[in-house]
Motif scaffolding. Sequence first.
Motif, PDB file in Angstrom:
ATOM      1  N   GLU A   1       0.820  -1.209   0.000  1.00 54.97           N
ATOM      2  CA  GLU A   1       0.000   0.000   0.000  1.00 54.97           C
ATOM      3  C   GLU A   1       0.858   1.266   0.000  1.00 54.97           C
ATOM      4  N   TYR A   2       1.961   1.232   0.740  1.00 58.81           N
ATOM      5  CA  TYR A   2       2.821   2.413   0.821  1.00 58.81           C
ATOM      6  C   TYR A   2       3.786   2.517  -0.361  1.00 58.81           C
TER       7      TYR A   2
ATOM      8  N   HIS B   1      -2.776   7.198  -3.495  1.00 60.20           N
ATOM      9  CA  HIS B   1      -3.457   5.938  -3.226  1.00 60.20           C
ATOM     10  C   HIS B   1      -4.061   5.879  -1.823  1.00 60.20           C
ATOM     11  N   LEU B   2      -3.337   6.318  -0.821  1.00 62.88           N
ATOM     12  CA  LEU B   2      -3.817   6.182   0.558  1.00 62.88           C
ATOM     13  C   LEU B   2      -4.498   7.435   1.092  1.00 62.88           C
ATOM     14  N   ASN B   3      -4.248   8.585   0.475  1.00 61.48           N
ATOM     15  CA  ASN B   3      -4.729   9.831   1.078  1.00 61.48           C
ATOM     16  C   ASN B   3      -5.642  10.650   0.189  1.00 61.48           C
TER      17      ASN B   3
ATOM     18  N   ASN C   1      -9.132   4.247  -4.879  1.00 62.05           N
ATOM     19  CA  ASN C   1      -7.900   4.245  -4.104  1.00 62.05           C
ATOM     20  C   ASN C   1      -8.043   3.412  -2.838  1.00 62.05           C
ATOM     21  N   GLY C   2      -6.921   3.259  -2.143  1.00 59.09           N
ATOM     22  CA  GLY C   2      -6.932   2.589  -0.849  1.00 59.09           C
ATOM     23  C   GLY C   2      -7.374   3.555   0.236  1.00 59.09           C
ATOM     24  N   SER C   3      -7.125   3.183   1.478  1.00 52.70           N
ATOM     25  CA  SER C   3      -7.552   4.024   2.595  1.00 52.70           C
ATOM     26  C   SER C   3      -6.520   3.947   3.707  1.00 52.70           C
ATOM     27  N   PHE C   4      -5.992   5.106   4.084  1.00 51.83           N
ATOM     28  CA  PHE C   4      -5.041   5.163   5.199  1.00 51.83           C
ATOM     29  C   PHE C   4      -5.693   4.669   6.487  1.00 51.83           C
TER      30      PHE C   4
ATOM     31  N   VAL D   1      -5.814   0.822   6.427  1.00 56.03           N
ATOM     32  CA  VAL D   1      -4.459   0.287   6.590  1.00 56.03           C
ATOM     33  C   VAL D   1      -4.029   0.407   8.051  1.00 56.03           C
TER      34      VAL D   1
END
Length: 807
Positions: free
Chosen positions: A44-45, A276-278, A288-291, A294
């Motif tokens: 993810e990072y 992606h996370l933010n 996207n993903g989610s901080f 995660v």
Amino acid sequence: MIRNYLKVTYRNLIRQKAYAFINIFSLSIGLACSILIGLYVKNEYSYDKFHKDSNNLYRVFLDFKLGTNVLTGPISPAPLASEILKQLPEADDAVRIHQSNNTNVGVDNKTFYEDLFFYADSNIFDLFNINFIAGNASTALMHPNTLVITRETSEKYFGTVFSVGKTLQIDSDSILYEVTGVVEPFPSNSHFHFNVLSSMSGYNDGNNSFWLSNNYYTYLKLKPGTNEKEFGKKLTQVFLKGANSQMLQFFNISTDEFFKVGNRINYGIQKVTDIHLNSNLNYEIENNGSFVYVSIFILVALFILLNACINFTNLATARSANRSKEVGLRKVLGSDRKNLIFQFLSESILISYIAVLFAILIVEIMLPTFNNLLNVELHLSLMDYFRLFPYILIFATVVGIISGGYPAFYLSSFEANVVIKNKFFHGSSRNWLRNILVVFQFTVSIVILLVTMLVATQLKFFQSKKLGFDKDRLIVVERTDPIKSKMKVFTEELKNCPDIENVSISSGIPGRESGDKGYMLEGKSTTETFVINTYGVNYDYLKTMGIELKKGRFFSKDYHRDSLAVVINESTARYLGLENPISKQLILPGDENRNRIHLTIVGVIDDFHYESLHKAVNPLLLFLIPENNEGYVNIRAMAGKEKDVLEYVNLTWKNMVPEMPLQYFYFDDQFDRMYKKEIETQRLMNAFALIAILIASLGLFGLVAFMAERRTKELGVRKVLGSSVWGIVKLLTIEITVLVLISYIIAAPLAYLWMKQWLLHFAYQTPIYPWIFVAGLTIAMIIAWLTVSVLAIKSATRNPIEALRYE
């Protein structure tokens, strides 16, 4: 000496098989969870960090407010990129991309549908790492009607990677497009992917100078050390300078007047590696993903590993009675405390190493399932293990020290003369730590259990909530452009099927991003513009979708001027400030090529949820499209006839366009994909809850086993004196019951606070029902009682003669 320690460790593990199994199994499960989550977090990072200048790559985003309507998205107007390079020296380079959905690609009398089709400026290869297999990056997209395609796309279209120089037909364009490059696709850890890149210079809209339409994604390469906030302010000034004259032309309002009435237009930049996370903006290219998620997974994995370490500590201190004489004898024979600490730490580290081997085996077995759960592509090759070996070794050593640290110092503290004289005290003063650790384990397990139940409840709430339309038995045909002028014939043919209730066409569907437009309200100040989401629909749309008409009428063939009529939802009426909006007129400002259009509101429909339940219902406007208009074909099947309807639709399609495959989806499946993150989270939380409870139960099982062993003689005496089996079971379970109750009292408010915080992410939230907490306590109690009862009943039914001979 080390050889002696290894021998003693081996003998202790063989002699105490249950102890060894519980420690190694729980540690291996905890370590496996940590490794899997570690792989996931690392992935993810790692998004977009494969680009050589990733630290200096940024994406432009728009923060827009018009009245009560707020839009934040990574979108920008066509002329912005070139003006940035002219006016802002901090920018080294700028590139635009534009996504073209539903693109038809023709080759050798075959047609393919291409979702991942983008137009891009020719310098895209200067910003992003795109590896060429064939072709030249510096010239690949220099000329109009040129294409760069990925390896897989080349093989799909031409059956070979060597396709440079070959041609493709794009949509209905009579000019063939030449393949000028074949590239490797972006890896999975990219925030967007493409199959085809087409030259922006050949895109009709690519060179427009219209500042009031945001249809492009703009990426920048900035000089190192650029201040992001200051650059964003300059970026906004560049836009305002270019847009001011067009604001006056199309809205009769200057940018200064626009801001005075409370509106907002700001442009900013976000680092590509942070997307992606933010980033969770409107109009993202991909989900996207989610901080937040995660962070939750990291926290839960750490707690599971900590629970496994607690098992080791608890069982080691519980076994202290069995090893106290060993410590005493070693001290009498000359062993000092330092050597004893080293011995016990060596044992725990060795157990940790053994657990690591089993954890790696578990990871290999579970990795495919884990990938399916989270829809990721994680893998560990032999080379990866070689690279990770030093880190795994350090990790296992740290876990061994954490797990065995307290027992090592505790056991080595025994005084030799006290132990040898059998005066060592094993009473309640030594139980407080074990009780605290058991409470911690069950607190963590109960929190995870309660949160998991809430996630499932929220997901069920989404799936069962009334949406204002009927999403069941709805089949949607997309990419209908091959039918072209035959759309009316196609829909009329479908209506002849007795298994079909209704058919309609629309330019948009619930669950997918809709376009929005700015409207003015007749009679209102020209400085006030309303941004409203907009769909085109035909006459049968309401019947097909099952949407309720609240006021006025819907589009009808009886009204010839309905091409200039619109229907709005209730949110739009509130947004416009109209109690009775029927017959009111909206004004659609012109663009570069047309004059203003006056539209009459003829009806108001129910606020149906055309977006995810993460959001409140936004204003929506429907306008009438011609019956031959390309768009989505919405087909309502009779109950139980979905398969028959699909066969009929497919046959009808083949009769009309035999060279093109039918593209369709079941609407309810498509709509549920909006809750992908919640579904994945629920699956993983289910697994986490099960693992956390399993580890806690294993620890409890081992602890009760040693408690029963220590009280063997006491239990024998109680049986001789007439105590019943139930009385002895009660005696052994009451202490554990109290500990679980204390755990629950601590866990319930923690879980409640976590739930409340998580639910803030949703516009529509399930209530936090009391039954969730009752069910959580019941499950925790049942698991604890079942775990303890097995050993308690075994101890209670033991022959008292054997118990009295125990010593």
